[in-house]
Design an enzyme around this catalytic site. Structure first.
Site: not given
Length: 193
Positions: A58, A76-78, A113
């Site tokens: 991203k 961000s990524d969850t 992250g």
């Protein structure tokens, strides 16, 4: 606090209202700008490394040649990891109920992250939290899905919603990480920019 960020125009590359709320709660002023990015990852990648990889992808969508020196981008990524499966956002009601059934009465991991990037510096990190659900019956799961419609949430639940109040019996790690942004760790990283 974070007066070192005053020299930056900060971009949060996320449509998530929860991430926006958390970053705002940290006292950070930002604008929202997102770019479409495929959420593919190498099949051999360890599951707990996937969110960092996706946050980097991203971040790379913001071409470094078009990123002015006075800009700072946060991506961000969850993911929710249960029984060696990444539970993303549910496709529909059935998928949401399947995920909640998988989580009911068990412990799973939530990993976020985050990548923070300027034209000159990049920092990526991941934070993991363990979440334990009490056993939920079918009526409770259906009530949650039908009334809270968690289709925009990894693992089909929001810890800050009804199901978190009544169904989560244990948490080891950051509550805010489970919401989608590990604020404590992000604060430490932002102090260094």
């Amino acid at each position: 606090m974070l007066s070192n960020l005053n020299k930056y125009n900060i971009i949060l590359a996320s449509k998530s209202p929860r991430r926006q709320e958390l970053l705002r709660g940290m006292g950070v002023k930002f604008t929202i700008l997102t770019k479409e990015t495929p959420e593919n990852f190498p099949s051999e990648m360890p599951l707990d490394k996937v969110p960092q990889f996706l946050s980097q992808q991203k971040s790379k969508a913001f071409d470094e040649n078009e990123l002015p020196e006075n800009y700072l981008v946060i991506t961000s990524d969850t993911v929710v990891i249960a029984e060696n499966e990444i539970l993303g956002k549910p496709k529909d009601r059935e998928d949401a109920l399947r995920m909640l059934t998988l989580l009911s009465g068990k412990t799973h991991h939530v990993v976020t992250g985050v990548t923070v990037r300027t034209a000159k510096k990049v920092k990526t990190f991941g934070v993991k939290s363990k979440v334990t659900f009490a056993a939920l019956d079918a009526e409770e799961m259906a009530y949650y899905v039908d009334n809270y419609r968690p289709y925009d949430k990894a693992g089909a639940y929001g810890i800050q919603e009804w199901i978190g109040y009544v169904g989560i019996s244990g948490l080891n790690g950051s509550f805010f990480n489970v919401m989608g942004l590990p604020t404590h760790r992000l604060y430490q990283v932002l102090k260094d920019f």
